[in-house]
Write an enzyme that holds these catalytic residues in place. Structure first.
Site, PDB file in Angstrom:
ATOM      1  N   CYS A  97      76.867  22.148  94.076  1.00  0.00           N
ATOM      2  CA  CYS A  97      76.731  20.530  94.487  1.00  0.00           C
ATOM      3  C   CYS A  97      75.763  19.636  93.629  1.00  0.00           C
ATOM      4  O   CYS A  97      74.428  21.277  93.779  1.00  0.00           O
ATOM      5  CB  CYS A  97      76.603  21.001  95.821  1.00  0.00           C
ATOM      6  SG  CYS A  97      75.253  21.326  96.631  1.00  0.00           S
ATOM      7  N   GLU A 155      76.362  28.926  97.982  1.00  0.00           N
ATOM      8  CA  GLU A 155      75.549  28.685  97.569  1.00  0.00           C
ATOM      9  C   GLU A 155      74.344  29.548  97.551  1.00  0.00           C
ATOM     10  O   GLU A 155      73.258  30.066  97.369  1.00  0.00           O
ATOM     11  CB  GLU A 155      75.271  27.888  95.890  1.00  0.00           C
ATOM     12  CG  GLU A 155      76.445  27.854  95.143  1.00  0.00           C
ATOM     13  CD  GLU A 155      77.554  26.651  95.695  1.00  0.00           C
ATOM     14  OE1 GLU A 155      77.631  26.775  96.928  1.00  0.00           O
ATOM     15  OE2 GLU A 155      78.106  25.880  94.683  1.00  0.00           O
ATOM     16  N   CYS A 191      72.196  22.205  95.528  1.00  0.00           N
ATOM     17  CA  CYS A 191      72.343  23.979  95.723  1.00  0.00           C
ATOM     18  C   CYS A 191      71.806  23.867  94.088  1.00  0.00           C
ATOM     19  O   CYS A 191      71.276  25.098  93.913  1.00  0.00           O
ATOM     20  CB  CYS A 191      74.044  23.951  95.701  1.00  0.00           C
ATOM     21  SG  CYS A 191      74.278  24.527  97.698  1.00  0.00           S
ATOM     22  N   GLU A 214      80.013  25.540 107.971  1.00  0.00           N
ATOM     23  CA  GLU A 214      79.999  24.401 108.666  1.00  0.00           C
ATOM     24  C   GLU A 214      80.020  23.834 109.921  1.00  0.00           C
ATOM     25  O   GLU A 214      79.548  24.818 110.774  1.00  0.00           O
ATOM     26  CB  GLU A 214      81.597  23.281 108.285  1.00  0.00           C
ATOM     27  CG  GLU A 214      81.534  22.941 106.273  1.00  0.00           C
ATOM     28  CD  GLU A 214      82.758  22.671 106.572  1.00  0.00           C
ATOM     29  OE1 GLU A 214      83.547  22.423 107.423  1.00  0.00           O
ATOM     30  OE2 GLU A 214      82.731  21.946 105.380  1.00  0.00           O
ATOM     31  N   ASN A 228      80.314  29.123 102.368  1.00  0.00           N
ATOM     32  CA  ASN A 228      79.891  27.717 103.187  1.00  0.00           C
ATOM     33  C   ASN A 228      80.466  28.067 105.018  1.00  0.00           C
ATOM     34  O   ASN A 228      81.166  28.762 104.993  1.00  0.00           O
ATOM     35  CB  ASN A 228      80.588  26.148 102.909  1.00  0.00           C
ATOM     36  CG  ASN A 228      81.789  26.611 102.860  1.00  0.00           C
ATOM     37  OD1 ASN A 228      82.811  27.813 102.401  1.00  0.00           O
ATOM     38  ND2 ASN A 228      82.879  25.376 102.679  1.00  0.00           N
ATOM     39  N   CYS A 248      75.894  25.153 102.290  1.00  0.00           N
ATOM     40  CA  CYS A 248      76.342  25.383 100.978  1.00  0.00           C
ATOM     41  C   CYS A 248      76.689  26.582 100.769  1.00  0.00           C
ATOM     42  O   CYS A 248      76.023  27.775 101.318  1.00  0.00           O
ATOM     43  CB  CYS A 248      76.899  24.899  99.461  1.00  0.00           C
ATOM     44  SG  CYS A 248      76.625  22.668  99.807  1.00  0.00           S
TER      45      CYS A 248
HETATM   46  N1  THU Z   1      79.983  23.117  99.349  1.00  0.00           N
HETATM   47  C1  THU Z   1      79.962  24.154  98.705  1.00  0.00           C
HETATM   48  O1  THU Z   1      79.969  25.631  99.574  1.00  0.00           O
HETATM   49  N2  THU Z   1      79.335  24.229  97.630  1.00  0.00           N
HETATM   50  C2  THU Z   1      78.975  23.694  96.715  1.00  0.00           C
HETATM   51  O2  THU Z   1      78.468  23.795  95.758  1.00  0.00           O
HETATM   52  C3  THU Z   1      79.722  22.471  96.875  1.00  0.00           C
HETATM   53  C4  THU Z   1      80.273  22.113  98.698  1.00  0.00           C
HETATM   54  C5  THU Z   1      80.821  23.025 100.408  1.00  0.00           C
HETATM   55  C6  THU Z   1      80.724  22.061 102.208  1.00  0.00           C
HETATM   56  C7  THU Z   1      81.217  21.851 102.928  1.00  0.00           C
HETATM   57  O3  THU Z   1      81.332  22.516 104.252  1.00  0.00           O
HETATM   58  C8  THU Z   1      82.645  21.925 101.753  1.00  0.00           C
HETATM   59  O4  THU Z   1      82.821  21.900 100.844  1.00  0.00           O
HETATM   60  C9  THU Z   1      82.943  20.247 101.872  1.00  0.00           C
HETATM   61  O5  THU Z   1      81.588  19.648 100.645  1.00  0.00           O
END
Ligand code: THU
Length: 135
Positions: free
Chosen positions: A90, A59, A93, A48, A46, A57
């Site tokens: 999520c 994935e 994804c 940000e 991930n 994300c």
């Molecule tokens: N996140 C992911 O990378 N994958 C997911 O399936 C759920 C959430 C990340 C997004 C964000 O950077 C952090 O987790 C918190 O939501």
């Protein structure tokens, strides 16, 4: 055993390594993911952003790597998140992965301490919206 089934440990390891490179200074929730495609492993983490909503994300990062390398069929997916329980992808994804991942492909989710859950793509996203609806 299918080739994918025999490579799940390797896939999880790649996801765990990618997680170490996560850029998550805002949520502090680090995630790594990996997809097996064309016999190769593609990983992502991930990433940000100070403009929170444009964060990506893990994935989707892994999927992008595979597609950019010319691979559009994923045989397995692995995700390692920083929660104490195995954290599934999520909703966004799941939709993104379903474009490239058949319903019977394994989606392996593991905690940093090694607690593992294995679902199929079809279990975590039944009734996906796919290209067949666009014709
Ligand atoms: N996140 C992911 O990378 N994958 C997911 O399936 C759920 C959430 C990340 C997004 C964000 O950077 C952090 O987790 C918190 O939501």
């Amino acid at each position: 055993m299918s080739e994918a089934a025999g490579r799940l440990d390797e896939l999880v390891e790649a996801a765990g390594e990618a997680r170490e490179r996560a850029y998550a200074p805002y949520s502090r929730f680090t995630v790594g993911a990996a997809v097996l495609a064309g016999g190769r492993v593609f990983a992502g983490c991930n990433v940000e952003n100070a403009s929170y909503g444009v964060s990506i994300c893990a994935e989707r990062g892994a999927a992008m790597q595979a597609v950019a390398a010319g691979e559009t069929r994923f045989d397995a997916v692995a995700v390692v998140g920083s929660a104490e329980e195995p954290t599934p992808p999520c909703g966004a994804c799941r939709q993104f992965l379903s474009e490239f991942t058949p319903p019977d492909a394994p989606v392996v989710v593991e905690t940093p301490s090694g607690e593992r859950e294995v679902w199929t793509m079809g279990e975590i996203l039944p009734h996906p919206f796919g290209p067949e609806f666009l014709s």
